[in-house]
Design a protein around this motif. Structure first.
Motif, PDB file in Angstrom:
ATOM      1  N   THR A 151       5.566  -2.994  -4.642  1.00 29.05           N
ATOM      2  CA  THR A 151       6.038  -1.758  -4.002  1.00 29.05           C
ATOM      3  C   THR A 151       5.066  -0.623  -4.283  1.00 29.05           C
ATOM      4  O   THR A 151       4.714   0.148  -3.382  1.00 29.05           O
ATOM      5  N   LEU A 152       4.623  -0.514  -5.530  1.00 25.22           N
ATOM      6  CA  LEU A 152       3.673   0.545  -5.888  1.00 25.22           C
ATOM      7  C   LEU A 152       2.322   0.326  -5.240  1.00 25.22           C
ATOM      8  O   LEU A 152       1.690   1.273  -4.774  1.00 25.22           O
ATOM      9  N   ARG A 153       1.891  -0.905  -5.208  1.00 21.53           N
ATOM     10  CA  ARG A 153       0.604  -1.230  -4.583  1.00 21.53           C
ATOM     11  C   ARG A 153       0.609  -0.781  -3.115  1.00 21.53           C
ATOM     12  O   ARG A 153      -0.322  -0.124  -2.643  1.00 21.53           O
ATOM     13  N   THR A 154       1.658  -1.117  -2.415  1.00 26.55           N
ATOM     14  CA  THR A 154       1.761  -0.747  -0.999  1.00 26.55           C
ATOM     15  C   THR A 154       1.832   0.767  -0.831  1.00 26.55           C
ATOM     16  O   THR A 154       1.159   1.341   0.021  1.00 26.55           O
ATOM     17  N   PHE A 155       2.656   1.423  -1.648  1.00 27.94           N
ATOM     18  CA  PHE A 155       2.806   2.876  -1.566  1.00 27.94           C
ATOM     19  C   PHE A 155       1.473   3.572  -1.837  1.00 27.94           C
ATOM     20  O   PHE A 155       1.058   4.456  -1.078  1.00 27.94           O
ATOM     21  N   LEU A 156       0.799   3.186  -2.902  1.00 31.17           N
ATOM     22  CA  LEU A 156      -0.465   3.833  -3.233  1.00 31.17           C
ATOM     23  C   LEU A 156      -1.518   3.597  -2.160  1.00 31.17           C
ATOM     24  O   LEU A 156      -2.241   4.521  -1.777  1.00 31.17           O
ATOM     25  N   ALA A 157      -1.606   2.384  -1.672  1.00 31.29           N
ATOM     26  CA  ALA A 157      -2.593   2.078  -0.636  1.00 31.29           C
ATOM     27  C   ALA A 157      -2.310   2.867   0.636  1.00 31.29           C
ATOM     28  O   ALA A 157      -3.224   3.403   1.269  1.00 31.29           O
ATOM     29  N   THR A 158      -1.050   2.959   0.999  1.00 31.46           N
ATOM     30  CA  THR A 158      -0.658   3.641   2.228  1.00 31.46           C
ATOM     31  C   THR A 158      -0.768   5.151   2.117  1.00 31.46           C
ATOM     32  O   THR A 158      -1.304   5.816   3.009  1.00 31.46           O
ATOM     33  N   GLU A 159      -0.263   5.700   1.028  1.00 35.17           N
ATOM     34  CA  GLU A 159      -0.158   7.153   0.908  1.00 35.17           C
ATOM     35  C   GLU A 159      -1.365   7.818   0.256  1.00 35.17           C
ATOM     36  O   GLU A 159      -1.702   8.944   0.586  1.00 35.17           O
ATOM     37  N   PHE A 160      -1.991   7.157  -0.698  1.00 30.50           N
ATOM     38  CA  PHE A 160      -3.113   7.769  -1.406  1.00 30.50           C
ATOM     39  C   PHE A 160      -4.465   7.221  -0.968  1.00 30.50           C
ATOM     40  O   PHE A 160      -5.489   7.834  -1.219  1.00 30.50           O
ATOM     41  N   GLY A 161      -4.468   6.065  -0.320  1.00 34.80           N
ATOM     42  CA  GLY A 161      -5.702   5.373   0.007  1.00 34.80           C
ATOM     43  C   GLY A 161      -6.739   6.197   0.735  1.00 34.80           C
ATOM     44  O   GLY A 161      -7.928   6.096   0.456  1.00 34.80           O
TER      45      GLY A 161
END
Length: 96
Positions: free
Chosen positions: A3-13
């Motif tokens: 969940t964190l991996r997806t969130f970080l990639a999507t929102e912070f990437g």
């Protein structure tokens, strides 16, 4: 962690700043905070029992494409705490 991996990639990437991410999350919260709550639960779980084997640094630096002043697991953990605080504030503001 997924969940964190997806969130970080999507929102912070590809975000230019933390403020840019916050603004986007505030807009999303005007419609629903369910995704915020899901990510916050994942953050709280990792913060409560953080792996200190390089995976947090990898999560933030690689998956989130985010450069930290302290690129260690400790620095990444602090960054994740800041994200959790941001989401708590956004959820609270949306409830008003």
């Amino acid at each position: 962690m997924e969940t964190l991996r997806t969130f970080l990639a999507t929102e912070f990437g590809d975000a230019a700043s933390f403020g840019e991410v916050r603004t986007r999350q505030e807009r999303i919260a005007q419609i629903s905070v369910e995704s915020h709550r899901r990510v916050l639960r994942a953050l709280d779980a990792v913060i409560a029992d953080p792996p200190m084997d390089g995976s947090l640094a990898h999560l933030v630096g690689w998956d989130g494409n985010w450069v930290l002043d302290d690129p260690s697991d400790a620095g990444a953990l602090q960054f994740l705490r800041e994200i959790a605080d941001m989401l708590r504030e956004i959820i609270a503001d949306a409830g008003r």
